[in-house]
Motif scaffolding. Structure first.
Motif, short mmCIF file in Angstrom:
data_model
loop_
_atom_site.label_atom_id
_atom_site.label_comp_id
_atom_site.label_asym_id
_atom_site.label_seq_id
_atom_site.Cartn_x
_atom_site.Cartn_y
_atom_site.Cartn_z
N PRO A 233 57.77 43.67 -29.58
CA PRO A 233 58.48 42.41 -29.30
C PRO A 233 59.53 42.53 -28.20
N TYR A 234 60.25 43.67 -28.17
CA TYR A 234 61.26 43.84 -27.12
C TYR A 234 60.60 43.98 -25.75
N GLY A 235 59.40 44.58 -25.76
CA GLY A 235 58.63 44.67 -24.52
C GLY A 235 58.25 43.29 -24.03
N MET A 236 57.86 42.43 -24.97
CA MET A 236 57.49 41.06 -24.62
C MET A 236 58.68 40.30 -24.05
N ILE A 237 59.86 40.50 -24.63
CA ILE A 237 61.06 39.83 -24.12
C ILE A 237 61.35 40.29 -22.69
N ALA A 238 61.15 41.58 -22.44
CA ALA A 238 61.36 42.10 -21.08
C ALA A 238 60.37 41.46 -20.11
#
Ligand code: GDP
Length: 282
Positions: A233-238
């Motif tokens: 999910p943090y990758g997606m936000i990036a």
């Protein structure tokens, strides 16, 4: 993630509700159509027993319509009258008066048998913060509607809005406190913006939303933000930050800003109509 609430407010809200509920025939309970269970507090069932009950699936414009219909059915089976509404645009509002009469027909009949004719039904709007209570009251009452003022013999200071010759509405809605014991409930309420953002970590919340979206609405984020799939999910936000040019100091990705943008898009329906909970789980 931990959510807080303020016990002082809860106690005051409950006391007000207990006082006001004595004055009314019908409880009009607003729930958020995206989270019809998480946005209600079942204590209202105890407080509102012996009253006619109407549930409004508000913000129905933001939820999937097939689920709105399924939820309508769910609550009808439990004995509530139900209407899907969009208080912001006025959707469903016209049918409310008829539904109120129908929901209160037992009371009207009781009155009639006692020789009381044409006593208006008294109703009160209740719901958790931000569910749309004020918007709904304005949509229903409109501008043409004059307040009836204080009534002698009724609790001092209460204002009733006369909707028509058959219905009077208490002008101040009752505030129900959300249920915070269950963290899954707290999370959904945070998604829809019913918990103040200052007490939440936006990125953590956005990451939870990404996880929810990947599971329940796969592909939606990818096509909305024109990004590749990312299971982290943090990758997606990036990726969203990159795609939307959310940058700090010119070149570093501003994931905080991307998180705010994502939450905002979700809450305003820009990710499409999304329902977060389904009747078969309840
Ligand atoms: P209250 O705290 O329950 O009185 O909630 P408000 O009436 O202040 O509404 C909270 C927010 O929800 C406002 O920004 C409203 O414009 C919005 N809102 C209310 N009803 C609807 C609706 O049916 N659809 C949508 N999309 N937004 C709504």
């Amino acid at each position: 993630m931990h959510f807080q609430w303020y016990p002082g407010h809860m106690t005051k809200a409950k006391r007000m509700m207990q006082e006001n509920i004595k004055l009314i025939d019908l409880v009009i309970e607003l729930v958020d159509a995206r989270v019809p269970i998480s946005s209600r507090n079942p204590d209202i069932d105890e407080l509102g027993k012996n009253k006619a009950r109407l549930i409004l699936l508000n913000k129905s414009d933001l939820a999937e319509d097939k689920w709105n219909d399924a939820w309508s059915e769910y609550f009808r089976e439990k004995g509530f009258s139900v209407v899907k509404v969009n208080s912001k645009k006025g959707g469903g509002i016209k049918s409310i008066n008829g539904v109120i009469q129908e929901a209160c027909k037992e009371k009207i009949e009781r009155d009639r048998k006692r020789g009381i004719l044409n006593r208006p039904v008294r109703a009160m709007v209740v719901g958790i913060p931000n569910v749309g209570k004020s918007t709904f009251i304005n949509a229903l009452a409109g501008k043409a509607c004059a307040k009836t003022g204080n009534k002698p013999g009724v609790t001092k200071g209460k204002q009733w809005i006369r909707l028509n010759k058959n219905v009077e509405l208490l002008d101040t809605p009752g505030i129900l406190w959300p249920r915070f014991e269950d963290q899954a409930v707290g999370l959904k309420l945070a998604f829809i913006g019913s918990i103040k953002d200052e007490i939440l970590q936006t990125e953590e919340l956005a990451a939870e939303l990404v996880t929810f979206m990947n599971k329940n609405y796969p592909g939606v984020l990818e096509s909305k933000y024109n990004v590749e799939e990312d299971t982290d999910p943090y990758g997606m936000i990036a990726r969203i930050a990159e795609s939307r040019h959310c940058l700090v100091r010119g070149n570093e990705l501003d994931t905080e800003k991307a998180s705010v943008l994502l939450m905002d898009d979700f809450r305003n329906g820009r990710l499409g109509r999304l329902t977060l909970e389904y009747p078969d789980a309840y």
